[in-house]
Design an enzyme around this catalytic site. Structure first.
Site: not given
Length: 264
Positions: A9, A78, A144
């Site tokens: 991101h 992430h 993640e």
């Protein structure tokens, strides 16, 4: 070893959000810590990051740069969000890859080293068709690191010392997978052991006690004489003096039998 390190991101894309935490900021912090540990502790490691600040970078730009640079490994960092109840850690390789592939072998190592220290529920090793896994020509992994919208995970994610530990877990995996050579002054790792228990509940009680005294700690499992024990670790240092300082703090907190375990 050339590592392309990708904090997910950034810029106009905030990533996961919840509990007042913004994903793009967390993953950038973890990635910077991974880079700093690698470059300070290991020889022959070259790290390129997809972004070093709050910048919008397209998925195509990330994979094109990694491919053009000739990276040996693509690591994308992430954090998750879902429904507030889901929690834990998981990692991904591309869905087209077999379990016997080199990428899967790297995933095995990375997963083991990260889950050993991150104090998150283990959601397992998974496969997906994510762009950064599909369009990279080198082995690639996406991690993640907890669910921002989950109260338990968010409490950890918001703690800088936890993010440092998670970064170290990623580095431990990279060092093992790629046989990285420690710098001469980094060959020993000094761990502060603040108790060993056959009961995980007892070990977690010790962690809670230490944290109430301002000492960050976590539990990890180890085999001693063919029996599973749960050790409480209250820090790990490449510098013996720093380890001794932390040991003193742990003993001052009331753990008189704490000791330094040297690995190297």
């Amino acid at each position: 070893m050339k590592l392309y390190l990708d904090p997910g991101h950034g810029g106009s894309d905030p990533g996961a959000r919840g509990n007042g935490i913004v994903g793009k900021e967390i993953v950038l912090d973890i990635a910077r810590r991974i880079r700093d540990i690698l470059t300070s502790d290991y020889n022959g490691v070259n790290v390129k990051m997809s972004r070093i600040g709050d910048k919008s970078v397209s998925l195509e730009e990330r994979t094109n740069e990694a491919n053009s640079w000739g990276a040996d490994y693509f690591l994308s960092i992430h954090c998750n969000a879902f429904n507030g109840k889901a929690q834990g850690y998981e990692d991904y390789i591309h869905e087209s890859l077999s379990d016997s592939s080199q990428t899967a072998a790297y995933q095995d190592v990375m997963h083991e080293k990260i889950i050993a220290v991150n104090r998150l529920r283990n959601r397992g090793q998974k496969k997906a068709n994510f762009h950064v896994l599909r369009e990279t020509v080198m082995p690639a992994l996406l991690t993640e690191n907890g669910f921002i919208d989950n109260e338990h995970d968010a409490a950890l994610i918001s703690d800088p010392s936890w993010r440092q530990t998670v970064a170290q877990g990623h580095v431990n995996g990279l060092a093992s997978a790629f046989n990285l050579e420690p710098k001469d002054d980094k060959k020993n790792l000094y761990k502060i052991i603040a108790g060993s228990f056959q009961s995980k509940d007892n070990a977690e009680e010790r962690v809670d006690y230490l944290q109430s005294k301002g000492v960050e700690a976590f539990v990890y499992a180890t085999m001693i004489s063919d029996e599973r024990w749960y050790r409480v670790q209250a820090g790990a240092f490449s510098n013996r003096k720093n380890a001794t300082t932390r040991l003193k703090k742990v003993r001052n907190a009331g753990i008189k039998d704490a000791y330094i375990l040297t690995e190297g």
